[in-house]
Structures are given as C-alpha cells and as structure tokens.
Design an enzyme around this catalytic site. Structure first.
Site, PDB file in Angstrom:
ATOM      1  N   LYS A   1     -28.502 -32.546 -13.557  1.00 47.07           N
ATOM      2  CA  LYS A   1     -29.080 -31.462 -12.756  1.00 47.07           C
ATOM      3  C   LYS A   1     -29.741 -30.443 -13.681  1.00 47.07           C
ATOM      4  O   LYS A   1     -29.338 -30.300 -14.826  1.00 47.07           O
ATOM      5  CB  LYS A   1     -27.973 -30.745 -11.971  1.00 47.07           C
ATOM      6  CG  LYS A   1     -27.440 -31.502 -10.782  1.00 47.07           C
ATOM      7  CD  LYS A   1     -26.391 -30.670 -10.052  1.00 47.07           C
ATOM      8  CE  LYS A   1     -25.821 -31.432  -8.861  1.00 47.07           C
ATOM      9  NZ  LYS A   1     -26.806 -31.716  -7.816  1.00 47.07           N
TER      10      LYS A   1
ATOM     11  N   ARG B   1     -21.514 -39.805  -1.997  1.00 46.17           N
ATOM     12  CA  ARG B   1     -21.437 -40.978  -1.118  1.00 46.17           C
ATOM     13  C   ARG B   1     -20.756 -42.143  -1.816  1.00 46.17           C
ATOM     14  O   ARG B   1     -20.127 -42.994  -1.181  1.00 46.17           O
ATOM     15  CB  ARG B   1     -22.846 -41.344  -0.634  1.00 46.17           C
ATOM     16  CG  ARG B   1     -23.814 -41.691  -1.727  1.00 46.17           C
ATOM     17  CD  ARG B   1     -25.276 -41.606  -1.281  1.00 46.17           C
ATOM     18  NE  ARG B   1     -25.764 -40.231  -1.305  1.00 46.17           N
ATOM     19  CZ  ARG B   1     -27.000 -39.881  -0.940  1.00 46.17           C
ATOM     20  NH1 ARG B   1     -27.867 -40.785  -0.513  1.00 46.17           N
ATOM     21  NH2 ARG B   1     -27.370 -38.622  -1.001  1.00 46.17           N
TER      22      ARG B   1
HETATM   23  N1  BES Z   1     -23.207 -31.951  -4.607  1.00 43.67           N
HETATM   24  C1  BES Z   1     -24.584 -32.261  -4.437  1.00 43.67           C
HETATM   25  C2  BES Z   1     -25.176 -31.652  -3.185  1.00 43.67           C
HETATM   26  C3  BES Z   1     -25.488 -30.193  -3.233  1.00 43.67           C
HETATM   27  C4  BES Z   1     -26.524 -29.713  -4.001  1.00 43.67           C
HETATM   28  C5  BES Z   1     -24.784 -29.312  -2.457  1.00 43.67           C
HETATM   29  C6  BES Z   1     -26.828 -28.368  -4.000  1.00 43.67           C
HETATM   30  C7  BES Z   1     -25.074 -27.978  -2.442  1.00 43.67           C
HETATM   31  C8  BES Z   1     -26.111 -27.503  -3.220  1.00 43.67           C
HETATM   32  C9  BES Z   1     -24.764 -33.767  -4.348  1.00 43.67           C
HETATM   33  O1  BES Z   1     -23.887 -34.529  -5.103  1.00 43.67           O
HETATM   34  C10 BES Z   1     -26.132 -34.056  -4.855  1.00 43.67           C
HETATM   35  O2  BES Z   1     -26.373 -33.835  -6.005  1.00 43.67           O
HETATM   36  N2  BES Z   1     -27.008 -34.531  -3.973  1.00 43.67           N
HETATM   37  C11 BES Z   1     -28.339 -34.815  -4.339  1.00 43.67           C
HETATM   38  C12 BES Z   1     -28.729 -36.123  -3.695  1.00 43.67           C
HETATM   39  C13 BES Z   1     -30.044 -36.677  -4.169  1.00 43.67           C
HETATM   40  C14 BES Z   1     -29.928 -37.099  -5.614  1.00 43.67           C
HETATM   41  C15 BES Z   1     -30.399 -37.838  -3.301  1.00 43.67           C
HETATM   42  C16 BES Z   1     -29.214 -33.672  -3.824  1.00 43.67           C
HETATM   43  O3  BES Z   1     -28.945 -33.153  -2.743  1.00 43.67           O
HETATM   44  O4  BES Z   1     -30.131 -33.289  -4.527  1.00 43.67           O
HETATM   45 MN    MN Z   2     -24.612 -34.792  -7.108  1.00 46.22          MN
END
Ligand code: BES
Ligand code: MN
Ligand code: ZN
Length: 497
Positions: free
Chosen positions: A280, A354
């Site tokens: 990230k 997931r």
């Molecule tokens: N934990 C995150 C989701 C999230 C991100 C919640 C920001 C709250 C704020 C999750 O594991 C994630 O990183 N999801 C990705 C999925 C994508 C790679 C398809 C996302 O939402 O960017």
């Molecule tokens: Mn994630």
C-alpha cells in the site's frame, strides 16, 4: 472505570443528584420534566427559552447553576428538536450532547429525564437501551497507551428518572440490554484502537480465551499446523509473509439447547494490512491496524450476547494474521488451494481479506449453521460507495438481508444492501485458476462479496463490509465499535428479547 446505570422514580425538582438533565423543544416547548422545573423555579426555564438563549435544536445544551426551587445544583437543558418529530437521530444526538455537557462539569452522578420524550416508533426500553449505549460511547476514552490518563472527570453514575413505577420495568430491561451492548462496543473499540505491534493474532487469541473464561464460552485456538491439516491454503498464503504466527480462533456460546443449530459470526482479523508485496502507499497506512475490526466486532457481539444470556447457540470464527511483504510472502500470480478445494490466483496480495475469509466460510459449514454472517473491513470501494454512514450488506437470502437491515435501523447502526448478482462473477475469471482474487476497479465491493459467495456453501449467508464504518479518520481517529450494535440487535430479535 465503567459507567453505572440505574432507574428510579423521581421528581426533577426534588432530585438530589449532582446534575439533572431535561429536554426542551423548538418553539419554546417544554418536556414534562422541564415544565416541572419551570413551575418549581417560578418560570425560570420559560424565561430562558423566551430570551432565545436556547432554541431547542437537536443536540444543543445550556447548563444552569442553582436554579431557585430546584434541589440539584446543576441543570442541563437539552434540545431535542421539534416535539412531534423526535426520531432516533434527534434523541441520540440529544443524549450525546447532554452527557458531554454533564461530563464537562464536576458532577459525579447525574439523573436524566429523557425517556419521557416521545420518539417516533420507539418504546421506553429502546430509549433506555440507546441512552446507555450512547452515554457509554460518549464517555469512552482510549488512554491505555498514554502515560498521563489526562481525563479524570468524575462522572461515574447515570440514573434514568421516570415519573411512575409503571415505567420502571421497560426502562430497567432496556438498560440491561444497553449495558451489555455498550460493553461489547467498548471491547471492540479497545481492540481496534490497540496498535498492530500489541494487537497481534496471538493477542486476539489471548483476549478470546479471557472472554471465554469470563463468560463461559468454549474457546479453541487453531495453530498453523492445524490449518495446514485442514487444508486452509488460502488463509495460510496470507500469513506466509509475517513473523507473527497466524491463529484461527473458534468461540462457542451455548445459550440454547444442544439441538439448536448455531448462528455463526465470522470476523476478518488482519491485525495489520500492509498490502503485502502489492504494498500500500504510505499515507494513512497506520489505519490498517484497524483491519481486524471485523474480528473485534465478533468478540464484542459475543460478549454482549453472553452478558444478556440470549437463548441462542452462537459460534465466532476469527481467522487472524498479519499481511506483510517479505521473502516468504505470496507474490502476484501465485496460485493457492483453498479449504473448499477451489484454486485461487492471487493477482493482488492486498486483496487478502477475502483470502482468509473464504477458508473460514468453508470451516463454518462444519457447524451445520442456521446462518452465517461475516464482518470485514473488506474494500476501500465500499467507502467510496457508501461513505461512513452505513455498512455494505450482501446476502444470498433476501429474508436475511431484510432482517439485518431492520436490526440496523433498530440499533441506529445502519446497513445498505448491494447486489450479489451472478453477472458480476465474470470479473473474477482467471486464465490459470478457478477464480482470481480481484475483479478490477468497477464495483470492487460487489466483486469482493461475489468472491466470498463462492465459498459460502449452502447455508443462508450475509456479508457486512464495514470498511467505512468500523473506524473514524482525522482528528477523531479511532474505532467506532460498529457493527456490534447492529449484530446485537439482530441476535436480540432472534432470541425474542
Ligand atoms: N483492508 C483493505 C480495505 C480497506 C482499505 C478498508 C481502505 C478501509 C480503507 C483491504 O484488504 C484491501 O486492501 N482491499 C483492496 C482490494 C483491492 C486490491 C482489490 C482495496 O480496497 O483497495
Ligand atoms: Mn488489503
Ligand atoms: Zn485488508
């Protein structure tokens, strides 16, 4: 220190508490208790409203000292809006404002006369329950990690003043439920707020064991070797990059007979989500310590249900791990085999929620559940779609979705249903495995839910995406404890309480 709640029959002008609070409405209208104070004081309250110092708008307050004819030293007048239009929001905003105002004084105990306010479609028990939840939420402070526990305001006891013995019973029952929900919310907030270096998978497991001892839950913690034996290849692929050993926590609460099929709650327990190799960006990455708020809400809900002694059988499942980069971490393109037997191409290691939930959903099948609800901070896309107002809800049975939506309204912890149509499944096709773990930018929350639905077996299942509701960012950064109130309401209604 926990806030204490009680109920009593009491006249506002004769009440001996350090502080009392009564409601006023727009258009210089007084609640019954405000009118009683007005009579006792020879018209002081009306005079104040006439001078327009308080207009009665929801959530506004005025603090008065030593009102003539009134025993309590302090009086808080709280606006609740238009008398005929007080809804859940106005009532809760009023309670929150009153409690904040009282907190700012030196009062150690207070008596609130607010359950007499008519709230559209809500009864006395609802008003008492919400008072306890909102008051506890307002006074909550997370200072475990601070050297100076700065906040030493004395408010420790809140009584609900009612006019007659007849009102005692529903208010007392509502308070009992409210206390239980409030302690579940506080537990979820504490766990969420703890940093990732303390709140590890192991810490969550310890907390679960503690909760088990306290509330007679059977708790079992599966280790990496157990997960291997079970074939949880998807969950383990997320844990690979971390020095912290993963834990799969199983909690069982038996409030009903042996034969009753359980309700299973599954909570995403990523104790820190760096994104893994699909790292990230740095900004606000600290907030990914909140990525275990689904797990925290499962623990909080089980606590509330056990405290209320709900006549239900419940199972809590918490797959817990960090998501970290490193030489051993999963890489984009890796293919793993889930416990269900389906193979998954990991196209993005940041779509890890997931990957751990799918194995937990397969494991849930062992309990022959009457239904399964998973709770997860799953997608940033859910925050884009719904903001911070409601959680995203998906379900493979419409009746279950409706029940959860209604529970959210009751708890004022609302959700909004999004589609699970098979049309979206197209986006999860992989050239190399049974399915891919991402579905591209469009409808990111829906494709994540679709992914989960491939693992939800035959049982009725719902998924709550709490990415926008589990915590707040900015100046008020911190866990909210949502959706413990929603889930607790759902279970209370199921248990006919
Ligand atoms: N934990 C995150 C989701 C999230 C991100 C919640 C920001 C709250 C704020 C999750 O594991 C994630 O990183 N999801 C990705 C999925 C994508 C790679 C398809 C996302 O939402 O960017
Ligand atoms: Mn994630
Ligand atoms: Zn995550």
């Amino acid at each position: 220190m926990r806030l204490e709640f009680s109920t009593k029959v009491s006249l506002p002008d004769r009440e001996k508490a350090d502080c009392i609070a009564v409601a006023v409405f727009e258009g210089e209208r007084l609640s019954a208790s405000a009118a009683a104070l007005d009579r006792a004081s020879g018209g002081q309250i009306r005079a104040l409203l006439r001078s327009r110092d308080l207009e009665g708008k929801p959530g506004t307050t005025r603090l008065l000292y030593r009102v003539p004819g009134v025993t309590a030293e302090r009086v808080v007048l709280v606006g609740m809006g238009k008398e005929k239009q007080v809804g859940a929001k106005e009532y809760r905003d009023g309670v929150r404002a009153a409690v904040s105002a009282i907190r700012e004084t030196g009062a150690a105990q207070a008596c609130l006369y607010v359950t007499e306010v008519a709230v559209a479609d809500r009864d006395g028990a609802w008003k008492a329950r919400h008072l306890a939840v909102v008051a506890d939420e307002t006074l909550y402070r997370f200072d475990q990690m601070k050297s100076d526990k700065a906040d030493a305001r004395p408010l420790a006891q809140i009584a609900l003043g009612v006019a007659s013995r007849r009102e005692m019973r529903p208010v007392t029952l509502g308070l009992d439920a409210g206390r239980a929900v409030a302690s579940g919310v506080a537990l979820a907030r504490d766990l969420g707020n703890l940093p990732g270096n303390i709140c590890t998978p192991e810490y969550l497991a310890e907390k679960a064991l503690q909760l088990g001892k306290q509330f007679r839950l059977a708790v079992e913690v599966l280790e990496r070797a157990d997960m291997k034996r079970l074939g949880m290849g998807s969950l383990l692929s997320v844990a690979k990059g971390s020095r912290q050993p993963p834990k799969f926590i199983v909690l069982r609460y038996g409030g009903a007979g042996k034969g009753a099929r359980p309700i299973v709650l599954v909570g995403k327990g990523i104790t820190f989500d760096s994104g893994g190799i699909s790292l990230k960006p740095g900004a606000e990455m600290d907030e990914m310590k909140f990525d275990m708020c689904g797990a925290a809400s499962v623990l909080g809900t089980l606590r509330a249900a056990a405290e209320m002694k709900l006549k239900l059988n419940l199972v809590g499942l918490i797959p817990a791990t960090e998501n970290m980069p490193g030489g051993a971490a999963s890489k984009p393109g890796d293919i793993v085999k889930s416990m269900s037997g389906q193979t998954i191409e990991i196209l993005n290691t940041d779509a890890e929620g997931r990957l751990i939930l799918c194995d937990a959903l397969t494991y849930a099948g062992r309990f022959e559940p009457q239904l399964v609800i998973d709770v997860a901070t799953l997608t940033g896309a859910c925050v884009i779609a719904l903001g911070h107002v409601c959680s995203g809800l998906f379900a493979n049975r419409d009746a279950l979705a409706r029940e959860l939506l209604a529970a959210g309204e009751d708890a004022w912890d609302r959700a909004w249903q999004l589609p699970l149509w098979p049309d979206y499944r197209e986006q999860l096709k992989s050239n190399f495995a049974d399915l891919a773990n991402i579905g591209g930018r469009p409808a990111g929350s829906v494709t994540a839910a679709c992914f989960l639905s491939s693992f939800s077996g035959k049982y009725p299942w719902a998924h709550l995406d709490i990415a926008g509701t589990a915590w707040k960012s900015g100046k008020e950064k911190g866990a909210t404890g949502r959706p413990v109130p929603l889930l607790a309401s759902f279970l209370m209604r199921r248990a006919k309480r």
